[in-house]
Design a protein around this motif. Structure first.
Motif, mmCIF file in Angstrom:
data_model
loop_
_atom_site.group_PDB
_atom_site.id
_atom_site.type_symbol
_atom_site.label_atom_id
_atom_site.label_comp_id
_atom_site.label_asym_id
_atom_site.label_seq_id
_atom_site.Cartn_x
_atom_site.Cartn_y
_atom_site.Cartn_z
ATOM 1 N N SER A 27 5.568 49.294 38.213
ATOM 2 C CA SER A 27 4.913 48.020 38.484
ATOM 3 C C SER A 27 3.754 47.849 37.510
ATOM 4 C CB SER A 27 4.389 47.994 39.921
ATOM 5 O OG SER A 27 3.268 48.864 40.043
ATOM 6 N N PRO A 28 3.188 46.648 37.400
ATOM 7 C CA PRO A 28 2.035 46.458 36.498
ATOM 8 C C PRO A 28 0.876 47.406 36.793
ATOM 9 C CG PRO A 28 2.930 44.331 37.132
ATOM 10 C CD PRO A 28 3.659 45.358 37.957
ATOM 11 N N SER A 29 0.758 47.842 38.053
ATOM 12 C CA SER A 29 -0.335 48.752 38.405
ATOM 13 C C SER A 29 -0.009 50.206 38.091
ATOM 14 C CB SER A 29 -0.653 48.627 39.897
ATOM 15 O OG SER A 29 0.408 49.164 40.662
ATOM 16 N N GLY A 30 1.260 50.495 37.767
ATOM 17 C CA GLY A 30 1.637 51.862 37.419
ATOM 18 C C GLY A 30 2.336 52.624 38.512
ATOM 19 N N ASN A 31 2.673 51.987 39.637
ATOM 20 C CA ASN A 31 3.444 52.639 40.685
ATOM 21 C C ASN A 31 4.943 52.467 40.422
ATOM 22 O OD1 ASN A 31 1.269 53.620 42.175
ATOM 23 N ND2 ASN A 31 1.056 51.709 43.328
ATOM 24 N N SER A 32 5.730 53.457 40.850
ATOM 25 C CA SER A 32 7.148 53.466 40.520
ATOM 26 C C SER A 32 7.976 52.655 41.517
ATOM 27 C CB SER A 32 7.666 54.904 40.484
ATOM 28 O OG SER A 32 7.561 55.512 41.762
ATOM 29 N N ILE A 33 9.052 52.086 41.009
ATOM 30 C CA ILE A 33 10.048 51.366 41.799
ATOM 31 C C ILE A 33 11.394 51.956 41.419
ATOM 32 C CG2 ILE A 33 11.107 49.127 42.296
ATOM 33 C CD1 ILE A 33 8.394 47.963 41.050
ATOM 34 N N ALA A 34 12.100 52.542 42.379
ATOM 35 C CA ALA A 34 13.400 53.142 42.115
ATOM 36 C C ALA A 34 14.474 52.362 42.853
ATOM 37 C CB ALA A 34 13.418 54.601 42.554
ATOM 38 N N GLN A 35 15.501 51.995 42.127
ATOM 39 C CA GLN A 35 16.620 51.226 42.679
ATOM 40 C C GLN A 35 17.794 52.178 42.865
ATOM 41 O OE1 GLN A 35 17.499 47.130 41.064
ATOM 42 N NE2 GLN A 35 19.227 48.252 40.200
ATOM 43 N N LEU A 36 18.076 52.536 44.124
ATOM 44 C CA LEU A 36 19.104 53.530 44.393
ATOM 45 C C LEU A 36 20.491 52.920 44.562
ATOM 46 C CD1 LEU A 36 16.300 54.850 45.406
ATOM 47 C CD2 LEU A 36 17.799 56.466 46.554
#
Length: 308
Positions: A280-289
């Motif tokens: 994300s723009p803030s640096g947190n991860s998004i994982a699409q399983l």
């Protein structure tokens, strides 16, 4: 690792879900807290994600649900108690995949530690499901703590549990927002709660999710890291029975025919490395399983895949 369309599992399913693992903050903590004493001792500090899991789907051709497995914690004193950083609100986190907190109709609570249940009030339209043994177990634990004379004596009991959450949960039960689960039960079409009694906590539960691409498991903290189940090595911090965790690891191996990447662990940075993921723009991860058949990726154009 791409497990979509695995030949081990039938492609036909009466239910289908898109599944994301969403990081809402992270913490710097010792390796052996998660990986296990001995095997991961003396390895220093690692940055670990605080996660919840988003499910969108349901019965094919039927009502579609927006569900969370766990819901994070509030922006309050816990941020100062441990080395947390980069906390984002549910509005910010869910907004990365086009969802609002008001859209969430179900929260599946893996257990009642503060970082898994502490922010349920941010989801005003959600029905929560908690194992009965989890609620009664923590009620007894609070009673034990209240018989102690100093805050230092109470510290281990409350190291990951906020008694304020117990009070809010009791009000949620009275209001009808929280419902008890008694053992194994299908809570949504194709999403089954499985009780892991006296494992990570008194009444932890994990969730088996049936999709057209085969089953996935949202494990909560019954599996902190993939290394726990792949190495049959329990973590260093447990408020239950580690032998019951080892037994659960064997169960999950059988349930998923050894495809452990179908598990969504509670706090493993590997989730974002084993699946399609971005920041994300803030640096947190998004994982699409997984994506259900009629869904499209939320990955922004040009967002790079996170790599080891």
């Amino acid at each position: 690792m791409n497990i979509t369309g695995s030949t081990k599992f039938s492609a036909a399913a009466d239910t289908d879900y898109s599944i994301w693992s969403l990081e809402y903050c992270h913490a710097d903590m010792p390796h052996d807290f998660f990986g296990g004493s001995g095997l991961f001792s003396n390895r220093g500090i690692i940055r670990i994600p605080m996660l919840y899991t988003l499910l969108i789907g349901g019965a094919v051709g039927g009502k579609q649900h927006v569900a969370l497995v766990d819901c994070g914690f509030r922006n309050d004193y816990w941020l100062d108690r441990y080395a947390f950083s980069n906390w984002e609100s549910p509005t910010e986190v869910l907004g990365q995949v086009g969802i609002n907190p008001e859209d969430v109709d179900v929260i599946l609570v893996s257990h009642m530690h503060f970082d898994h249940v502490g922010n349920f009030e941010a989801f005003p339209n959600a029905q929560l499901y908690v194992q009965y043994e989890e609620f009664t177990g923590w009620s007894s634990a609070v009673d034990i703590a209240n018989r102690m004379t100093t805050e230092e004596q109470k510290a281990w009991i409350f190291s990951s549990f906020d008694p304020l959450d117990l009070a809010k949960a009791a009000q949620g039960i009275a209001d009808g927002r929280i419902r008890f689960v008694h053992g194994d039960e299908e809570l949504l079409p194709g999403v089954t709660a499985r009780l892991a009694r006296d494992s990570h906590t008194f009444g932890s539960q994990w969730f088996k999710i049936q999709t057209r691409n085969g089953p996935f498991v949202a494990a909560g903290d019954t599996v902190y890291w993939y290394s726990n189940i792949e190495g049959m090595w329990a973590p260093g911090y447990v408020q239950g029975n580690t032998f019951n965790l080892i037994s659960l690891y064997q169960t999950l191996q059988k349930e998923l025919q050894g495809e452990t990447s179908r598990i969504i662990p509670g706090h493993d940075p590997e989730v974002a490395l084993r699946h399609s993921s971005w920041l994300s723009p803030s640096g947190n991860s998004i994982a699409q399983l997984n994506l259900r058949e009629d869904d499209a990726s939320r990955r922004p154009h040009g967002a790079p895949q996170l790599l080891r």
